[in-house]
Design an enzyme around this catalytic site. Structure first.
Site, PDB file in Angstrom:
ATOM      1  N   GLU A   1       0.863  -1.192   0.000  1.00 53.12           N
ATOM      2  CA  GLU A   1       0.000   0.000   0.000  1.00 53.12           C
ATOM      3  C   GLU A   1       0.888   1.227   0.000  1.00 53.12           C
ATOM      4  OE1 GLU A   1      -2.044  -0.389   3.706  1.00 53.12           O
ATOM      5  OE2 GLU A   1      -3.055  -2.225   3.100  1.00 53.12           O
TER       6      GLU A   1
ATOM      7  N   GLU B   1      -4.759   6.327   8.128  1.00 50.77           N
ATOM      8  CA  GLU B   1      -3.843   7.456   8.243  1.00 50.77           C
ATOM      9  C   GLU B   1      -4.620   8.685   7.775  1.00 50.77           C
ATOM     10  OE1 GLU B   1      -0.847   6.908   9.486  1.00 50.77           O
ATOM     11  OE2 GLU B   1       0.491   8.492   8.772  1.00 50.77           O
TER      12      GLU B   1
ATOM     13  N   PHE C   1      -6.706   1.431   6.503  1.00 52.37           N
ATOM     14  CA  PHE C   1      -5.861   0.312   6.091  1.00 52.37           C
ATOM     15  C   PHE C   1      -6.015  -0.948   6.930  1.00 52.37           C
ATOM     16  CE2 PHE C   1      -2.858   3.262   8.353  1.00 52.37           C
ATOM     17  CZ  PHE C   1      -2.653   2.487   9.490  1.00 52.37           C
TER      18      PHE C   1
ATOM     19  N   ARG D   1       6.179  -4.339  17.044  1.00 49.26           N
ATOM     20  CA  ARG D   1       6.809  -4.040  15.761  1.00 49.26           C
ATOM     21  C   ARG D   1       7.383  -5.344  15.240  1.00 49.26           C
ATOM     22  NH1 ARG D   1       8.611   0.604  13.782  1.00 49.26           N
ATOM     23  NH2 ARG D   1       8.474   1.646  15.804  1.00 49.26           N
TER      24      ARG D   1
ATOM     25  N   LYS E   1       2.508   4.480   1.525  1.00 48.24           N
ATOM     26  CA  LYS E   1       2.730   4.911   2.910  1.00 48.24           C
ATOM     27  C   LYS E   1       2.465   6.411   2.992  1.00 48.24           C
ATOM     28  CE  LYS E   1       5.778   4.520   6.888  1.00 48.24           C
ATOM     29  NZ  LYS E   1       5.508   5.821   7.472  1.00 48.24           N
TER      30      LYS E   1
END
Ligand code: AMP
Length: 599
Positions: free
Chosen positions: A247, A320, A360, A436, A249
């Site tokens: 995708e 976002e 997303f 992460r 960013k």
């Protein structure tokens, strides 16, 4: 437990520079506390009254506290001010004043003090400032000197015991099983339901096993998943097992949006939030959490309205938010989007800087937590929900790739659109809250001679500076990255450029507001780098640099046999108010970037 006992624990924690000892003292405190008070103890130990997302603010400035101390201890404001100047800490001032004045201390329980503090924080309407002053002064009169020291620091966010939530998670484990072995279970629960008080209470009431039942719920933020970095599209495809989704960013603000149509928007909203939201917005209950899990609902009425229109009963999804210029049809840079993160003049800004949200990920729908379903399934559900209704909320474009060359072309297309790069997502990856890992991998544009990514650093203080800068009173500042292992900050650079005049002024103002007399306990700094003014680690800035090098001056990544890591030619790119200090780049990430650049 009595509040005076809690103050003794705080004192012991404050006095020790050793992290392990700090964890043990905290563990003992948690062990001795009851299940009715353990949540309150956790909030208070972090200098808060509730989780940050509840948005409970004291709205008591230092000036007001000086008034309060004068009132409580029958002193003159000028005397309090003078003492403050000498000591540099209002907590110590209160303690000393309380020692001098003979006041009848009452044996108040932690819960009683907590309830009164909450009352003070939450009082609103006409005359509320006066009430705050009187109530706080009355409370101080009943507290012994050591208790006053800590209670006074909380409203001005200066408790500074030198640890953050990660140390509480360790301490909870030690309290429960005697060592840190239960930390992963506790952390899992905290990641999916980011309320430290609730996690502590459940641990106390139901043990570590009870935590397994904690699931995501609408209204409590989920700690957000983040991405690893890899240097090339070939590396990414190898890591992802030959196939990946990708995708664009977007360089905006991460938003986690919660919707519950069985409740009303105005339900359980603090008075401050309500006045910001305005009377005209009604309808179903929505919350918008920022990257650091603050409640930012009132800042984004345009997003609230768009979320309310979605045809589901309840929902948690992420995207976002990025400012979009309808005239040029272009995305604005991060600094512009960041202007929407404000408390005042929201309406005007909505018109001036409309936002688009690129959705997303979908984490919960109609009451069902779907974070453990594969990415592809979650994405499919998200598409079904958003497609055909795109207006403020859009779908982040997504494609699948098996060929590194094709993935590279997709990456280049994004760069041409003025975006940062791409996010690639493992097709069968779960949404791993608060972690992460390689389920998401980001690839950013690398300009020749630059590091592949900006480094999010925490400001530890500033140097006064000479020459032209002397007029601002600041000529450089010291920055650090976060060390997860020790829950502390390790220095990585002294920054002296990249700021416009206005930014220098802003940096000075921000540091001055957080200034501490001594080096913060959770900062690891060599003597030669001591700044003129220390700051409590709180301000996060994005720093761009050309390279990471070794330097004996810095403590990030330093070991007995190896000097630390430093940034070469660092410059400020942006203030990252959407990040908490512990969400700054970590030492291990910097070490990885250092290794990558040497390949
Ligand atoms: P990091 O937080 O450094 O791991 O980088 C990931 C960040 O990129 C997320 O926190 C989001 O704010 C942002 N982002 C931008 N576009 C996307 C996207 N398509 N998917 C996930 N995150 C994205």
């Amino acid at each position: 437990m009595l509040f005076s006992k809690l103050a003794e624990y705080f004192f012991k924690i404050e006095a020790t520079p050793k992290r392990l000892e700090m964890t043990d003292i905290l563990a003992e405190l948690l062990k001795k506390s009851s299940s009715q008070e353990i949540d309150k103890i956790c909030y208070l130990a972090l200098g808060q009254l509730a989780s940050l997302y509840e948005g409970i603010e004291f709205n008591l400035a230092e000036k007001m506290l000086i008034k309060i101390l004068a009132e409580a201890y029958n002193s003159k404001e000028s005397e309090v001010k003078k003492m403050y100047k000498e000591k540099g800490d209002l907590g110590e001032v209160a303690e000393e004043l309380a020692k001098k004045k003979v006041i009848s201390h009452k044996p108040l329980a932690i819960s009683a003090v907590y309830d009164r503090l909450r009352e003070i924080a939450e009082v609103s309407g006409t005359g509320s400032q006066e009430k705050k002053i009187i109530w706080m002064a009355n409370l101080l009169k009943e507290l012994n000197p050591l208790s006053a020291r800590y209670v006074v620091r909380i409203p001005i966010k200066k408790l500074r015991l030198g640890f953050m939530d990660k140390t509480i998670l360790d301490a909870l484990s030690v309290a429960e099983v005697g060592d840190k072995s239960a930390r992963p279970d506790i952390e899992r629960a905290y990641n999916v339901s980011a309320d430290i008080g609730k996690i502590a209470r459940v641990t106390k009431e139901k043990g570590i096993k009870g935590l397994a039942k904690i699931e995501a719920e609408v209204g409590v933020p989920i700690r957000m998943a983040s991405a690893e970095r890899l240097p090339t599209t070939k590396d990414i495809l190898e890591k992802m097992g030959g196939k990946t989704a990708a995708e664009p960013k977007f360089d905006g603000l991460r938003v986690q949006m919660h919707l519950d149509k069985s409740r009303k928007l105005n339900e359980r909203v603090s008075s401050e939030q309500l006045s910001l939201l305005g009377e005209e917005i009604g309808g179903p209950w929505v919350k918008i959490f920022s990257r650091n899990l603050e409640d930012t609902t009132a800042m984004f009425p345009d997003i609230v309205e768009a979320v309310q229109k979605l045809p589901v009963r309840s929902l948690i999804f992420e995207g976002e938010a990025i400012a979009y210029n309808p005239e040029t049809e272009e995305f604005e840079p991060f600094q512009e989007t960041a202007k929407r993160k404000r408390k005042y003049g929201v309406k005007e800004k909505v018109a001036e800087l409309p936002l688009k949200v690129f959705a997303f990920d979908l984490l919960l729908i109609d009451g069902k937590n779907i974070t453990q379903e594969p990415y592809k399934t979650r994405r499919g559900r998200l598409e079904k929900l958003v497609k055909g209704r795109e207006d403020t909320i859009l779908l982040a474009e997504e494609q699948e790739f098996t060929d590194p060359q094709k993935l590279e072309e997709f990456f280049m297309e994004q760069i041409e659109h003025g975006l940062e790069g791409i996010m690639t997502k493992r097709l069968d990856g779960v949404y791993q809250a608060g972690v992460r890992n390689f389920n998401w991998v980001k690839l950013k544009r690398v300009e020749a001679g630059h590091l592949a990514d900006t480094i999010d650093c925490v400001v530890l203080g500033y140097y006064k500076g000479r020459g032209k800068r002397a007029e601002f009173g600041i000529g450089g500042f010291l920055v650090a990255v976060y060390d997860e292992k020790s829950d502390s900050f390790k220095t990585i650079s002294r920054v002296g450029s990249g700021l416009k005049d206005e930014e220098w002024r802003q940096m000075k103002k921000r540091v001055d507001a957080l200034k501490t007399k001594e080096k913060p306990k959770n900062a690891d700094v060599v003597k030669g780098l001591t700044p003129d003014v220390w700051a409590d680690p709180s301000i996060v800035v994005a720093i761009r640099a050309d390279e990471i090098t070794r330097s004996p001056m810095h403590t990030a990544g330093a070991r007995e046999d190896e000097p630390g890591l430093a940034l070469r030619f660092p410059r400020l790119m942006a203030f990252r108010d959407d990040k908490n200090p512990e969400q700054a780049t970590t030492v291990s990430e910097v070490e990885k970037l250092f290794r990558q650049q040497r390949r």
